[in-house]
Write an enzyme that holds these catalytic residues in place. Structure first.
Site, PDB file in Angstrom:
ATOM      1  N   LYS A 134       0.837  -1.200   0.000  1.00 46.42           N
ATOM      2  CA  LYS A 134       0.000   0.000   0.000  1.00 46.42           C
ATOM      3  C   LYS A 134       0.874   1.252   0.000  1.00 46.42           C
ATOM      4  CE  LYS A 134      -4.502  -1.442   1.118  1.00 46.42           C
ATOM      5  NZ  LYS A 134      -5.395  -1.970   2.104  1.00 46.42           N
ATOM      6  N   LYS A 153      -4.627 -10.094  -6.840  1.00 44.20           N
ATOM      7  CA  LYS A 153      -5.599 -10.892  -6.085  1.00 44.20           C
ATOM      8  C   LYS A 153      -7.015 -10.346  -6.316  1.00 44.20           C
ATOM      9  CE  LYS A 153      -6.467  -9.673  -1.574  1.00 44.20           C
ATOM     10  NZ  LYS A 153      -6.901  -9.884  -0.206  1.00 44.20           N
ATOM     11  N   LYS A 163     -11.969  -7.012  -2.767  1.00 50.30           N
ATOM     12  CA  LYS A 163     -13.162  -6.179  -2.577  1.00 50.30           C
ATOM     13  C   LYS A 163     -12.895  -4.749  -3.010  1.00 50.30           C
ATOM     14  CE  LYS A 163     -14.059  -8.312   1.758  1.00 50.30           C
ATOM     15  NZ  LYS A 163     -13.570  -8.270   3.100  1.00 50.30           N
TER      16      LYS A 163
HETATM   17  P1  ATP Z   1      -9.290  -6.734   0.340  1.00 48.79           P
HETATM   18  O1  ATP Z   1      -9.928  -7.506  -0.757  1.00 48.79           O
HETATM   19  O2  ATP Z   1      -9.865  -5.392   0.533  1.00 48.79           O
HETATM   20  O3  ATP Z   1      -7.806  -6.798   0.283  1.00 48.79           O
HETATM   21  P2  ATP Z   1      -9.644  -9.013   1.905  1.00 48.79           P
HETATM   22  O4  ATP Z   1     -10.828  -9.611   1.230  1.00 48.79           O
HETATM   23  O5  ATP Z   1      -8.316  -9.596   1.650  1.00 48.79           O
HETATM   24  O6  ATP Z   1      -9.676  -7.465   1.680  1.00 48.79           O
HETATM   25  P3  ATP Z   1     -10.725  -9.964   4.338  1.00 48.79           P
HETATM   26  O7  ATP Z   1     -12.113  -9.799   3.947  1.00 48.79           O
HETATM   27  O8  ATP Z   1     -10.492  -9.713   5.765  1.00 48.79           O
HETATM   28  O9  ATP Z   1      -9.795  -9.064   3.482  1.00 48.79           O
HETATM   29  O10 ATP Z   1     -10.261 -11.447   3.969  1.00 48.79           O
HETATM   30  C1  ATP Z   1     -10.902 -12.502   4.618  1.00 48.79           C
HETATM   31  C2  ATP Z   1     -10.287 -13.791   4.236  1.00 48.79           C
HETATM   32  O11 ATP Z   1     -10.435 -14.015   2.827  1.00 48.79           O
HETATM   33  C3  ATP Z   1      -8.792 -13.885   4.531  1.00 48.79           C
HETATM   34  O12 ATP Z   1      -8.506 -15.145   5.066  1.00 48.79           O
HETATM   35  C4  ATP Z   1      -8.158 -13.712   3.173  1.00 48.79           C
HETATM   36  O13 ATP Z   1      -6.915 -14.365   3.109  1.00 48.79           O
HETATM   37  C5  ATP Z   1      -9.187 -14.389   2.272  1.00 48.79           C
HETATM   38  N1  ATP Z   1      -9.126 -13.853   0.910  1.00 48.79           N
HETATM   39  C6  ATP Z   1      -9.340 -12.581   0.531  1.00 48.79           C
HETATM   40  N2  ATP Z   1      -9.206 -12.430  -0.799  1.00 48.79           N
HETATM   41  C7  ATP Z   1      -8.894 -13.674  -1.283  1.00 48.79           C
HETATM   42  C8  ATP Z   1      -8.620 -14.192  -2.590  1.00 48.79           C
HETATM   43  N3  ATP Z   1      -8.630 -13.415  -3.663  1.00 48.79           N
HETATM   44  N4  ATP Z   1      -8.350 -15.515  -2.713  1.00 48.79           N
HETATM   45  C9  ATP Z   1      -8.338 -16.322  -1.623  1.00 48.79           C
HETATM   46  N5  ATP Z   1      -8.568 -15.897  -0.360  1.00 48.79           N
HETATM   47  C10 ATP Z   1      -8.849 -14.590  -0.179  1.00 48.79           C
END
Ligand code: ATP
Ligand code: LTN
Length: 329
Positions: free
Chosen positions: A111, A193, A196
């Protein structure tokens, strides 16, 4: 029974990446482990959230947990802010974490490298709060996606340091990362990745996307010009990602799916992936609607936080005692 704990931030809508990398696994584990899952609402305010959106996302996140199959009779489900010990232990652990350790966290480094303005102190110390989330419950395992592995490793370091300094206090947890689906990539840029916070929204499937929209996103997913269905993560990352999504949701191996579509155009494979994803979304969404209508969320959360607080408060009291923070009468 070993204990397992995990959390998801209610920032925006939950995604297919969250489901495949995390949520779906929580559901699979709830029969064999004592499962504790929470909505990490303190983590999500490390970046500004519109209050009305946040409130709605909180409800949606709980409803989606339940819609994906988490059962409040098996798992403890609660809101992070309903258990005050998280913030308190988070601060104590920040006092047992070195700046050098936080500087090495890739999520933070990425970031800052992007030149993001207005990064908060909360975002920087976030791994200390995450360590508190885990250590409060003496969790043995932490099921997360690949991106969170480093934070769980830091949690282990903090726990070991604390135990060495103050005597055996915390269980040292282990990250649990699924073999398939630990890092679902963006459909519009398979080098990133699925997130959201994807601004264009085209690369990310949300669990509440209407299936038509989800299908469109999959059909226009970025692939390559080899025109050959193969499992080649390095040279055909977009295709690989689609096959991984289908494999995670269907339970079929990636090889089997790749073989079935070998020699056919990418359109056919995409159509199959869309069928698998849409049927999963439809199931989740119909349960989600029932849950929202049943108005049970408040009761589930209040029972969950009472159970969670009983464990967390006991750990926090032990920690304060070890550190010498209270007067003993
Ligand atoms: P952002 O997308 O804003 O970076 P995030 O989705 O990573 O946020 P969280 O919602 O807290 O953040 O993630 C919740 C869980 O989902 C964590 O265990 C994270 O590792 C998993 N996760 C998030 N995105 C992915 C992805 N693209 N593939 C697999 N696992 C994911
Ligand atoms: N940091 C995680 C969410 C999270 C978490 C946790 C996961 C907060 N606390 C404790 C597992 C255990 C994320 O951003 N995905």
């Amino acid at each position: 029974m070993k204990r397992m704990l995990s959390g998801i931030k209610p920032t925006g809508q939950l995604t297919l990446g969250n489901y495949i990398g995390a949520l779906r696994n929580f559901v699979n584990y709830q029969d064999d482990y004592e499962m504790i899952v929470f909505i990490a609402n303190l983590h999500c305010i490390t970046e500004y959230q519109d209050p009305a959106d946040l409130r709605k996302n909180l409800t949606d996140a709980v409803a989606l947990y339940l819609a994906c199959g988490l059962d409040p009779d098996k798992a403890t489900i609660f809101l992070q802010t309903d258990v005050h010990a998280h913030a308190e232990l988070g601060y104590i652990l920040a006092c047992n974490t070195y700046l050098g350790e936080l500087n090495r966290m890739t999520q933070f480094k990425d970031k800052s490298a992007k030149g993001e303005k207005n990064m908060t102190a909360g975002l920087y110390t976030y791994p200390c709060l995450m360590a508190a989330d885990i250590l409060l419950y003496n969790a043995n395992y932490v099921p997360v996606g690949e991106d969170q592995k480093q934070h769980v490793e830091l949690t282990r370091d903090i726990a070991q340091r604390f135990n060495n300094r103050y005597g055996e206090t915390f269980v040292v947890p282990e990250p649990l990362i699924a073999k398939v689906g630990a890092r679902i990539m963006s459909l519009s840029d398979p080098s990133k990745k699925m997130s959201k916070s994807d601004e264009a929204n085209k690369g990310c499937i949300y669990l509440l996307d209407d299936p038509k929209t989800a299908r469109k996103k999959i059909m226009s997913a970025v692939t390559d010009s080899f025109a050959d269905v193969k499992l080649d993560k390095e040279n055909q990352p977009g295709l690989y990602n689609l096959i991984e999504i289908a494999s995670a949701l269907s339970g079929r191996s990636m090889e089997e799916i790749a073989d079935e579509f070998a020699g056919q155009g990418y359109g056919k494979l995409k159509g199959y992936v869309a069928d698998v994803v849409c049927s999963e979304l439809e199931k989740i969404q119909s349960r989600y609607n029932e849950i929202i209508e049943s108005r049970q969320i408040e009761k589930i959360l209040s029972e969950g936080s009472a159970k969670a607080a009983a464990i967390a408060d006991e750990t926090l009291a032990r920690v304060k005692n070890k550190i010498g923070l209270e007067i003993k009468y």
